[in-house]
Design a protein around this motif. Structure first.
Motif, PDB file in Angstrom:
ATOM      1  N   GLU A  74       7.478  -0.147  -0.157  1.00 20.37           N
ATOM      2  CA  GLU A  74       6.524  -1.245  -0.328  1.00 20.37           C
ATOM      3  C   GLU A  74       6.937  -2.469   0.453  1.00 20.37           C
ATOM      4  OE1 GLU A  74       5.061  -2.765  -4.027  1.00 20.37           O
ATOM      5  OE2 GLU A  74       5.331  -0.795  -4.944  1.00 20.37           O
ATOM      6  N   GLY A  75       5.962  -3.217   0.895  1.00 16.43           N
ATOM      7  CA  GLY A  75       6.236  -4.501   1.534  1.00 16.43           C
ATOM      8  C   GLY A  75       5.601  -4.647   2.901  1.00 16.43           C
ATOM      9  N   PHE A  76       5.095  -3.521   3.463  1.00 14.52           N
ATOM     10  CA  PHE A  76       4.555  -3.597   4.829  1.00 14.52           C
ATOM     11  C   PHE A  76       3.365  -4.545   4.924  1.00 14.52           C
ATOM     12  CE2 PHE A  76       6.573   0.653   4.806  1.00 14.52           C
ATOM     13  CZ  PHE A  76       7.482   0.423   5.812  1.00 14.52           C
ATOM     14  N   GLY A  77       2.536  -4.579   3.895  1.00 12.81           N
ATOM     15  CA  GLY A  77       1.329  -5.414   3.962  1.00 12.81           C
ATOM     16  C   GLY A  77       1.610  -6.903   3.787  1.00 12.81           C
ATOM     17  N   ASN A  78       2.873  -7.242   3.545  1.00 10.62           N
ATOM     18  CA  ASN A  78       3.209  -8.670   3.409  1.00 10.62           C
ATOM     19  C   ASN A  78       3.313  -9.328   4.783  1.00 10.62           C
ATOM     20  OD1 ASN A  78       3.328  -9.171   0.663  1.00 10.62           O
ATOM     21  ND2 ASN A  78       5.448  -8.481   0.476  1.00 10.62           N
ATOM     22  N   SER A 164      -8.368   5.163  -1.614  1.00  7.93           N
ATOM     23  CA  SER A 164      -6.906   5.004  -1.535  1.00  7.93           C
ATOM     24  C   SER A 164      -6.531   3.543  -1.769  1.00  7.93           C
ATOM     25  CB  SER A 164      -6.381   5.478  -0.181  1.00  7.93           C
ATOM     26  OG  SER A 164      -6.903   4.681   0.859  1.00  7.93           O
ATOM     27  N   HIS A 165      -5.287   3.343  -2.205  1.00 10.64           N
ATOM     28  CA  HIS A 165      -4.825   2.010  -2.608  1.00 10.64           C
ATOM     29  C   HIS A 165      -4.948   0.985  -1.478  1.00 10.64           C
ATOM     30  CE1 HIS A 165      -2.549  -0.790  -5.061  1.00 10.64           C
ATOM     31  NE2 HIS A 165      -1.629  -0.943  -4.118  1.00 10.64           N
ATOM     32  N   VAL A 166      -4.407   1.301  -0.313  1.00 13.51           N
ATOM     33  CA  VAL A 166      -4.411   0.280   0.755  1.00 13.51           C
ATOM     34  C   VAL A 166      -5.812   0.018   1.285  1.00 13.51           C
ATOM     35  CG1 VAL A 166      -2.044   0.544   1.561  1.00 13.51           C
ATOM     36  CG2 VAL A 166      -3.809   1.989   2.515  1.00 13.51           C
ATOM     37  N   ASP A 172     -10.400  -5.226   5.094  1.00  9.40           N
ATOM     38  CA  ASP A 172     -10.654  -5.967   6.333  1.00  9.40           C
ATOM     39  C   ASP A 172      -9.304  -6.288   6.972  1.00  9.40           C
ATOM     40  OD1 ASP A 172     -11.202  -7.728   8.314  1.00  9.40           O
ATOM     41  OD2 ASP A 172     -12.366  -9.140   7.088  1.00  9.40           O
ATOM     42  N   ARG A 173      -8.929  -5.519   7.978  1.00  9.82           N
ATOM     43  CA  ARG A 173      -7.580  -5.648   8.539  1.00  9.82           C
ATOM     44  C   ARG A 173      -7.359  -6.968   9.252  1.00  9.82           C
ATOM     45  NH1 ARG A 173      -5.016  -2.732   5.342  1.00  9.82           N
ATOM     46  NH2 ARG A 173      -3.254  -3.398   6.590  1.00  9.82           N
ATOM     47  N   ARG A 174      -8.471  -7.674   9.605  1.00 10.45           N
ATOM     48  CA  ARG A 174      -8.265  -8.968  10.277  1.00 10.45           C
ATOM     49  C   ARG A 174      -8.113 -10.111   9.276  1.00 10.45           C
ATOM     50  NH1 ARG A 174     -12.386  -8.232  15.143  1.00 10.45           N
ATOM     51  NH2 ARG A 174     -13.123  -6.783  13.587  1.00 10.45           N
ATOM     52  N   VAL A 180       1.142 -12.687  -1.523  1.00 11.29           N
ATOM     53  CA  VAL A 180       2.445 -12.215  -1.052  1.00 11.29           C
ATOM     54  C   VAL A 180       3.075 -11.467  -2.219  1.00 11.29           C
ATOM     55  CG1 VAL A 180       4.726 -12.868  -0.208  1.00 11.29           C
ATOM     56  CG2 VAL A 180       2.713 -14.190   0.494  1.00 11.29           C
ATOM     57  N   ARG A 181       3.299 -10.161  -2.037  1.00 15.40           N
ATOM     58  CA  ARG A 181       3.815  -9.344  -3.133  1.00 15.40           C
ATOM     59  C   ARG A 181       5.342  -9.293  -3.121  1.00 15.40           C
ATOM     60  NH1 ARG A 181       2.285  -4.296  -1.595  1.00 15.40           N
ATOM     61  NH2 ARG A 181       1.888  -5.247   0.419  1.00 15.40           N
ATOM     62  N   ARG A 182       5.911  -9.255  -4.309  1.00 17.40           N
ATOM     63  CA  ARG A 182       7.367  -9.136  -4.434  1.00 17.40           C
ATOM     64  C   ARG A 182       7.633  -8.470  -5.785  1.00 17.40           C
ATOM     65  NH1 ARG A 182      12.358  -9.581  -1.777  1.00 17.40           N
ATOM     66  NH2 ARG A 182      13.917  -9.915  -3.367  1.00 17.40           N
TER      67      ARG A 182
HETATM   68  C1  HEM Z   1       1.613  -1.111  -9.919  1.00 19.58           C
HETATM   69  C2  HEM Z   1       1.427  -0.119  -9.110  1.00 19.58           C
HETATM   70  C3  HEM Z   1       1.335  -0.291  -7.622  1.00 19.58           C
HETATM   71  C4  HEM Z   1       1.936   0.507  -6.719  1.00 19.58           C
HETATM   72  C5  HEM Z   1       2.799   1.733  -7.017  1.00 19.58           C
HETATM   73  C6  HEM Z   1       1.607  -0.011  -5.416  1.00 19.58           C
HETATM   74  C7  HEM Z   1       2.036   0.540  -4.226  1.00 19.58           C
HETATM   75  C8  HEM Z   1       1.720   0.081  -2.972  1.00 19.58           C
HETATM   76  C9  HEM Z   1       2.166   0.668  -1.737  1.00 19.58           C
HETATM   77  C10 HEM Z   1       3.077   1.889  -1.621  1.00 19.58           C
HETATM   78  C11 HEM Z   1       1.632  -0.052  -0.732  1.00 19.58           C
HETATM   79  C12 HEM Z   1       1.785   0.225   0.777  1.00 19.58           C
HETATM   80  C13 HEM Z   1       2.929  -0.496   1.402  1.00 19.58           C
HETATM   81  C14 HEM Z   1       2.754  -1.975   1.468  1.00 19.58           C
HETATM   82  O1  HEM Z   1       1.929  -2.485   2.237  1.00 19.58           O
HETATM   83  O2  HEM Z   1       3.443  -2.661   0.716  1.00 19.58           O
HETATM   84  C15 HEM Z   1       0.859  -1.117  -1.322  1.00 19.58           C
HETATM   85  C16 HEM Z   1       0.164  -2.070  -0.635  1.00 19.58           C
HETATM   86  C17 HEM Z   1      -0.553  -3.090  -1.208  1.00 19.58           C
HETATM   87  N1  HEM Z   1      -0.763  -3.287  -2.548  1.00 19.58           N
HETATM   88 FE1  HEM Z   1      -0.009  -2.189  -4.040  1.00 19.58          FE
HETATM   89  N2  HEM Z   1       0.812  -1.113  -5.553  1.00 19.58           N
HETATM   90  C18 HEM Z   1       0.622  -1.329  -6.895  1.00 19.58           C
HETATM   91  C19 HEM Z   1      -0.116  -2.333  -7.473  1.00 19.58           C
HETATM   92  C20 HEM Z   1      -0.807  -3.296  -6.784  1.00 19.58           C
HETATM   93  C21 HEM Z   1      -1.560  -4.357  -7.394  1.00 19.58           C
HETATM   94  C22 HEM Z   1      -1.722  -4.587  -8.903  1.00 19.58           C
HETATM   95  C23 HEM Z   1      -2.071  -5.102  -6.377  1.00 19.58           C
HETATM   96  C24 HEM Z   1      -2.922  -6.347  -6.435  1.00 19.58           C
HETATM   97  C25 HEM Z   1      -3.858  -6.548  -7.313  1.00 19.58           C
HETATM   98  C26 HEM Z   1      -1.633  -4.502  -5.127  1.00 19.58           C
HETATM   99  C27 HEM Z   1      -1.934  -4.973  -3.878  1.00 19.58           C
HETATM  100  C28 HEM Z   1      -1.520  -4.418  -2.692  1.00 19.58           C
HETATM  101  C29 HEM Z   1      -1.821  -4.973  -1.391  1.00 19.58           C
HETATM  102  C30 HEM Z   1      -2.623  -6.230  -1.086  1.00 19.58           C
HETATM  103  C31 HEM Z   1      -1.207  -4.133  -0.449  1.00 19.58           C
HETATM  104  C32 HEM Z   1      -1.186  -4.320   1.066  1.00 19.58           C
HETATM  105  C33 HEM Z   1      -2.291  -3.593   1.694  1.00 19.58           C
HETATM  106  C34 HEM Z   1      -2.216  -3.752   3.202  1.00 19.58           C
HETATM  107  O3  HEM Z   1      -2.147  -4.881   3.677  1.00 19.58           O
HETATM  108  O4  HEM Z   1      -2.228  -2.738   3.867  1.00 19.58           O
HETATM  109  N3  HEM Z   1      -0.870  -3.415  -5.423  1.00 19.58           N
HETATM  110  N4  HEM Z   1       0.923  -1.009  -2.705  1.00 19.58           N
END
Ligand code: HEM
Length: 246
Positions: A74-78, A164-166, A172-174, A180-182
């Motif tokens: 995790e962290g790439f999207g930051n 999918s999550h991402v 919108d990739r732009r 900022v996730r941590r």
């Molecule tokens: C709690 C379970 C969660 C897991 C296991 C998870 C996992 C991940 C993973 C593996 C990524 C891809 C790597 C990265 O960009 O960091 C990601 C991206 C992301 N996640 Fe989560 N996430 C979770 C919850 C959330 C929540 C609750 C939010 C916000 C409401 C969120 C927002 C995002 C965002 C904004 C990205 C970046 C997308 C991008 O820019 O490509 N995630 N997450």
């Protein structure tokens, strides 16, 4: 923090007047600091606490990366720069917030239990379709890790599924979501493992809440249970805000 669809918030592990986050490179340093704080604040009641850790924590291109209990990095999207981090996370002077809040940040904390046993029954490919990236961060359409995928060229989600999550979190990739996730992993034993999801933003509605709403119905939802956490405000550095409030 409101309760979102699917949440099962335990009041004993949610909200509170003050959030204290203690982080260090070693457990011993954290323990020592926590003990000192507790000693110095004997008349405060601890509402809840949780221990977290960042597995395989490392830096890459200005981003802090770590591996979560689902085996994904995790962290790439930051953002990769301090400037962009500040732009997403810190309250600006023109936002209509009180002067003492400018330069501070809204922090969202969510204790999310992860169904790791269920998850581990899926193949790696299935897991990668649910996240929308490979475990190591590579994109499913072959785009290199640090470049932006072309979701528009895959409208039916054949390469990167639409649920999918991402893809839902940042369609919108732009214009990446202004958060900022941590996050930290937790393991309380008896299978109670998960993420202490945490993110910082200058605006809760445009930041966390907008993303959380888009994530409703994501393929990962059935593996997640949010049981606690809260909304907090991190004051700006310096003690100007103390003077303003007292
Ligand atoms: C709690 C379970 C969660 C897991 C296991 C998870 C996992 C991940 C993973 C593996 C990524 C891809 C790597 C990265 O960009 O960091 C990601 C991206 C992301 N996640 Fe989560 N996430 C979770 C919850 C959330 C929540 C609750 C939010 C916000 C409401 C969120 C927002 C995002 C965002 C904004 C990205 C970046 C997308 C991008 O820019 O490509 N995630 N997450």
């Amino acid at each position: 923090m409101p309760s979102f669809p699917g949440d099962l918030l335990d009041g004993a592990h949610s909200h509170g007047d003050v959030l204290l986050q203690v982080a260090a490179h070693s457990k011993a340093s954290v323990r020592q600091a926590v003990e000192r704080v507790l000693e110095a604040s004997a008349d405060w009641r601890v509402r809840w606490r949780i221990d977290g850790f960042r597995a395989d924590g490392r830096a890459d291109g200005g981003r802090a990366l770590s591996r979560n209990p689902f085996h994904f990095t995790e962290g790439f999207g930051n953002p990769g720069s301090e400037r962009e981090t500040a732009d997403r996370a810190l309250v600006r002077a023109d936002q209509g917030e009180p002067a003492w809040a400018v330069g501070g940040s809204y922090q969202v904390v969510r204790i999310v239990r992860l169904a790791t046993e269920l998850w581990d029954k899926d193949s790696v490919e299935e897991q990668e379709d649910i996240i929308g990236r490979r475990r190591d961060g590579r994109w499913l359409d072959g785009t290199p890790i640090r470049e932006e995928p072309n979701f528009a060229a895959d409208p039916a989600g054949k390469l990167t599924p639409l649920d999918s999550h991402v893809r839902l979190a940042a369609p919108d990739r732009r214009n990446p979501p202004p958060i900022v996730r941590r996050s930290y992993s937790y393991d309380r034993g008896d299978g109670d493992t998960g993420l202490i999801f945490s993110c910082f933003q200058r605006d809760l509605a445009k930041g966390f809440e907008a993303v959380q709403k888009r994530l409703e119905g994501e393929a990962m939802a059935k593996y997640l249970l949010t049981t606690g956490g809260g909304y907090y405000f991190v004051p700006p550095p310096g003690d100007e805000w103390i003077k303003a409030l007292t």
